[in-house]
Design an enzyme around this catalytic site. Structure first.
Site, short mmCIF file in Angstrom:
data_model
loop_
_atom_site.label_atom_id
_atom_site.label_comp_id
_atom_site.label_asym_id
_atom_site.label_seq_id
_atom_site.Cartn_x
_atom_site.Cartn_y
_atom_site.Cartn_z
N ASP A 1 -15.12 -17.32 -42.82
CA ASP A 1 -15.46 -16.00 -43.35
C ASP A 1 -14.15 -15.28 -43.67
O ASP A 1 -13.07 -15.68 -43.24
CB ASP A 1 -16.29 -15.23 -42.31
CG ASP A 1 -17.07 -14.08 -42.94
OD1 ASP A 1 -16.93 -13.88 -44.16
OD2 ASP A 1 -17.79 -13.39 -42.21
N ASP B 1 -16.25 -9.84 -50.07
CA ASP B 1 -17.36 -9.12 -50.69
C ASP B 1 -17.69 -7.89 -49.85
O ASP B 1 -17.14 -7.69 -48.76
CB ASP B 1 -18.58 -10.03 -50.79
CG ASP B 1 -19.05 -10.51 -49.42
OD1 ASP B 1 -18.21 -11.05 -48.66
OD2 ASP B 1 -20.23 -10.33 -49.09
N ALA C 1 -25.44 -9.55 -45.88
CA ALA C 1 -25.88 -8.31 -45.24
C ALA C 1 -27.28 -8.43 -44.66
O ALA C 1 -28.07 -7.48 -44.70
CB ALA C 1 -25.79 -7.14 -46.22
N CYS D 1 -38.61 -25.85 -21.40
CA CYS D 1 -37.81 -26.69 -22.30
C CYS D 1 -37.34 -27.90 -21.53
O CYS D 1 -37.19 -27.85 -20.30
CB CYS D 1 -36.62 -25.86 -22.82
SG CYS D 1 -35.41 -26.79 -23.78
N CYS E 1 -34.47 -29.71 -22.59
CA CYS E 1 -33.10 -30.03 -22.97
C CYS E 1 -32.31 -30.36 -21.71
O CYS E 1 -32.76 -30.09 -20.59
CB CYS E 1 -32.47 -28.88 -23.73
SG CYS E 1 -31.95 -27.48 -22.71
N CYS F 1 -32.03 -27.40 -19.22
CA CYS F 1 -33.27 -26.99 -18.56
C CYS F 1 -33.82 -28.08 -17.66
O CYS F 1 -34.52 -27.79 -16.68
CB CYS F 1 -34.30 -26.60 -19.61
SG CYS F 1 -33.78 -25.19 -20.62
#
EC number: 2.4.2.48
Length: 502
Positions: free
Chosen positions: A93, A128, A196, A279, A281, A284
């Site tokens: 960015d 921008d 934005a 979850c 994963c 978890c």
């Protein structure tokens, strides 16, 4: 034609694509999530983002790097990839976020593009102006003109193999977003972020996010890779992909973890209120909420034991899992059904889904004409592009002089020239098409009014295309709203009254 982006699969406006990033020497499969890496605070080591989570690309802030002496000198010496320890593609960015937050930054597009090139960025961003929502039109137009000048400066810069973003701004004015998309696509820049969006996303204004994306897409070329800046909550990925977005970046995984928040595909939970992790994963599966609450990550010398890091890892796992689920849905042709399920998780998501279906005519242009199955799962399903396509095609069918349309089986004796089926939500069709998509749809036995109204609109479309045909409709107890949509010249019979339903 943008040679660096190839679309491989479509469903609604969602697509699976291949984004070639030549400076990195990699090809990124889209839809893709770019985790935000703060060069000052590495919540999860970037090397792990690729190895353990499957991130093919990440995003970091070149303005922060340029403004921080101790980091800038190292990155210039080592290069961005070595500094972060990441061998995938890296987008940077420009400081536009800081411009939006603080009102001014001390760098021009020309300077920041050159700095991004020097540090080894693979995809750079100009300065921008991210115009926030709800500003007056004069400000939106003025700042959009500034953004367009930044795109011109970026075009003029020497970038070599580095790709460059062309942000699409315009605040909450769809016509300005569309014009900005048209201007951006006429440049020779490479990736097109819808900018934005964070204020809208943070306020759960998902319908307006969809409107901004669709407006930008109307201006952009069909082969333009679209990035939704600041979006990365797993709850809204399916919706955003179905609207036409290919890339996402978000610091949500880390910011939410810092605040003790746990991401799911249906919303956000607070760790302090959780008794169980829903979850499987690695985080978890190996920890309970109580165990994470007992950790003191802030003062613990063992950073691996911090609740914040573990929460961030879970947040990444659930987000990447959802992105894989979205890709599978595109490949299977049931992306809108996934969006429908996600829309039940939050009223604002439902607003977003309904806003998306307002553009069913646009979605129909890229929606595949044949898929495995159509599942009617809510009254929103009556507005899907497949139904619009079927209705539009009714005018192409050869229709006899006297036609019976019926929800029941054809009568054993009749004096009609032909008997067609009527199936909510699609409406009428010759029985020979009964085994073709989407007329093989699975619909519930207890149909809602929306399905029958949609079927009635199909009858009306057929009648309009064939004004000389005498049409009779045998319906199974349709409500007044549906019958009101049937033209007066179509004779109607209630099959329940005749005792012939089935």
């Amino acid at each position: 034609m943008r040679d660096h982006f190839e679309i491989r699969d479509h469903d609604a406006a969602g697509r699976i694509g291949r984004l070639e990033v030549p400076r990195a020497g990699v090809t990124v499969e889209t839809p893709a999530l770019l985790p935000v890496v703060n060069p000052n605070v590495l919540t999860v080591d970037p090397s792990r983002l690729r190895e353990e989570f499957g991130a093919e690309m990440l995003i970091t802030n070149s303005y922060i790097i340029r403004s921080t002496d101790r980091i800038r000198d190292r990155v210039l010496a080592e290069g961005l990839h070595d500094f972060l320890g990441f061998d995938g593609a890296i987008m940077t960015d420009s400081g536009s976020f800081q411009l939006a937050e603080y009102g001014d930054i001390d760098v021009t597009t020309e300077e920041i593009i050159e700095f991004q090139r020097r540090i080894g960025s693979d995809v750079a961003t100009p300065v921008d102006v991210p115009t926030p929502p709800d500003v007056d039109r004069e400000r939106a137009e003025r700042e959009l003109a500034t953004t367009e000048r930044a795109l011109a400066d970026a075009e003029a810069a020497a970038t070599g193999e580095m790709l460059v973003n062309a942000p699409v701004q315009g605040s909450t004015f769809p016509d300005l977003r569309e014009a900005a998309g048209r201007h951006a696509t006429e440049t020779d820049l490479d990736v097109f972020p819808v900018g934005a969006m964070v204020p809208l996303l943070n306020s759960y204004r998902y319908a307006e996010v969809v409107e901004a994306v669709r407006a930008a897409k109307r201006g952009l070329d069909p082969d333009a890779p679209v990035h939704l800046f600041g979006a990365g909550h797993p709850m809204m990925l399916a919706l955003a992909v179905a609207a036409g977005c290919d890339l996402f970046d978000s610091a949500a995984y880390a910011l939410m973890a810092r605040d003790g928040r746990y991401l799911t595909v249906s919303g956000t939970e607070h760790l302090e209120e959780m008794a169980y992790f829903p979850c499987s994963c690695p985080v978890c599966a190996e920890h309970t909420p109580a165990e994470l609450r007992e950790m003191d990550g802030g003062g613990d010398a063992d950073a691996d034991a911090s609740a914040e890091r573990l929460l961030a890892e879970h947040n990444l796992h659930v987000t990447f899992e959802e992105l894989r689920r979205v890709k599978a849905a595109i490949r299977s042709g049931n992306l809108l059904e996934l969006v429908d399920r996600r829309a039940r998780g939050h009223p604002a998501m439902l607003d977003g889904y309904r806003a998306l279906l307002d553009h069913a005519d646009e979605l129909e242009r890229t929606d595949p004409v044949s898929k495995d199955a159509f599942f009617y799962t809510s009254h929103e399903s009556a507005r899907r592009p497949e139904i619009r396509r079927h209705r539009d095609r009714l005018a192409r069918l050869e229709v006899p002089d006297r036609l019976l349309l019926t929800e029941s089986n054809a009568p054993s004796t009749h004096d009609y020239d032909a008997v067609w089926r009527v199936k909510p939500p699609f409406g009428p069709f010759p029985r020979a098409l009964s085994e073709t998509y989407p007329l093989t749809a699975e619909v519930p036995e207890r149909l809602d009014e929306a399905a029958r109204v949609a079927a009635a609109e199909g009858v009306a479309a057929l009648a309009s295309a064939n004004p000389e045909t005498a049409i009779t409709l045998g319906h199974d107890g349709w409500p007044e709203a549906a019958l009101d949509a049937v033209p007066d010249r179509v004779e109607t019979e209630d099959l329940r009254t005749l005792g012939r339903s089935g």
